[in-house]
Design a protein around this motif. Sequence first.
Motif, PDB file in Angstrom:
ATOM      1  N   SER A  55       4.533 -15.158  34.874  1.00 23.32           N
ATOM      2  CA  SER A  55       4.560 -14.984  36.327  1.00 23.32           C
ATOM      3  C   SER A  55       5.602 -15.867  37.007  1.00 23.32           C
ATOM      4  O   SER A  55       5.673 -15.892  38.228  1.00 23.32           O
ATOM      5  N   ARG A  56       6.384 -16.597  36.213  1.00 20.65           N
ATOM      6  CA  ARG A  56       7.436 -17.491  36.725  1.00 20.65           C
ATOM      7  C   ARG A  56       6.885 -18.511  37.720  1.00 20.65           C
ATOM      8  O   ARG A  56       7.393 -18.683  38.828  1.00 20.65           O
ATOM      9  N   THR A  57       5.821 -19.173  37.300  1.00 17.36           N
ATOM     10  CA  THR A  57       5.163 -20.196  38.100  1.00 17.36           C
ATOM     11  C   THR A  57       5.452 -21.571  37.505  1.00 17.36           C
ATOM     12  O   THR A  57       5.473 -21.730  36.288  1.00 17.36           O
ATOM     13  N   THR A  58       5.659 -22.554  38.349  1.00 25.85           N
ATOM     14  CA  THR A  58       5.921 -23.919  37.911  1.00 25.85           C
ATOM     15  C   THR A  58       4.637 -24.556  37.382  1.00 25.85           C
ATOM     16  O   THR A  58       3.582 -24.426  37.990  1.00 25.85           O
ATOM     17  N   VAL A  59       4.740 -25.250  36.255  1.00 29.89           N
ATOM     18  CA  VAL A  59       3.605 -25.959  35.670  1.00 29.89           C
ATOM     19  C   VAL A  59       3.909 -27.451  35.701  1.00 29.89           C
ATOM     20  O   VAL A  59       4.968 -27.883  35.247  1.00 29.89           O
ATOM     21  N   HIS A  60       2.992 -28.222  36.255  1.00 31.05           N
ATOM     22  CA  HIS A  60       3.133 -29.683  36.289  1.00 31.05           C
ATOM     23  C   HIS A  60       2.054 -30.280  35.406  1.00 31.05           C
ATOM     24  O   HIS A  60       0.874 -29.992  35.579  1.00 31.05           O
ATOM     25  N   HIS A  61       2.462 -31.105  34.450  1.00 29.92           N
ATOM     26  CA  HIS A  61       1.517 -31.776  33.559  1.00 29.92           C
ATOM     27  C   HIS A  61       1.201 -33.146  34.133  1.00 29.92           C
ATOM     28  O   HIS A  61       2.050 -34.026  34.149  1.00 29.92           O
ATOM     29  N   TYR A  62      -0.022 -33.297  34.603  1.00 28.06           N
ATOM     30  CA  TYR A  62      -0.480 -34.567  35.173  1.00 28.06           C
ATOM     31  C   TYR A  62      -0.846 -35.503  34.023  1.00 28.06           C
ATOM     32  O   TYR A  62      -1.601 -35.121  33.119  1.00 28.06           O
ATOM     33  N   SER A  63      -0.336 -36.716  34.044  1.00 30.07           N
ATOM     34  CA  SER A  63      -0.520 -37.626  32.909  1.00 30.07           C
ATOM     35  C   SER A  63      -1.917 -38.239  32.853  1.00 30.07           C
ATOM     36  O   SER A  63      -2.335 -38.719  31.802  1.00 30.07           O
ATOM     37  N   GLY A  64      -2.644 -38.224  33.948  1.00 30.07           N
ATOM     38  CA  GLY A  64      -3.988 -38.799  33.964  1.00 30.07           C
ATOM     39  C   GLY A  64      -5.047 -37.777  33.577  1.00 30.07           C
ATOM     40  O   GLY A  64      -4.763 -36.643  33.222  1.00 30.07           O
ATOM     41  N   ASN A  65      -6.300 -38.208  33.680  1.00 33.42           N
ATOM     42  CA  ASN A  65      -7.399 -37.292  33.366  1.00 33.42           C
ATOM     43  C   ASN A  65      -7.788 -36.506  34.613  1.00 33.42           C
ATOM     44  O   ASN A  65      -7.079 -36.506  35.614  1.00 33.42           O
ATOM     45  N   ASN A  66      -8.946 -35.875  34.576  1.00 35.69           N
ATOM     46  CA  ASN A  66      -9.347 -34.978  35.661  1.00 35.69           C
ATOM     47  C   ASN A  66      -9.956 -35.700  36.860  1.00 35.69           C
ATOM     48  O   ASN A  66     -10.354 -35.050  37.813  1.00 35.69           O
TER      49      ASN A  66
END
Length: 76
Positions: free
Chosen positions: A46-57
């Motif tokens: 879907s050409r959506t940006t994904v950001h990987h958050y380094s912390g937990n939830n």
Amino acid sequence: VKSGKFCLGFKQALKTLRKGQSKIVVISSNIPPLRKSEIEYYAMLSRTTVHHYSGNNLGPRHCLRQVLRCRLHERY
């Protein structure tokens, strides 16, 4: 997040990714690898940006002003 719509959770994120309504997906570091790869695959389609958050939830919930713990946040 003061403006715009967002959803929390895996199932809702998949629904909006399939419809192509998502703008960005934030994935926390403690999401299971299979779900992480599935979200990344749908985001690529879907050409959506994904950001990987380094912390937990626990961290992003303060930004969203939510009490719930969630591994996946999405803005659309």
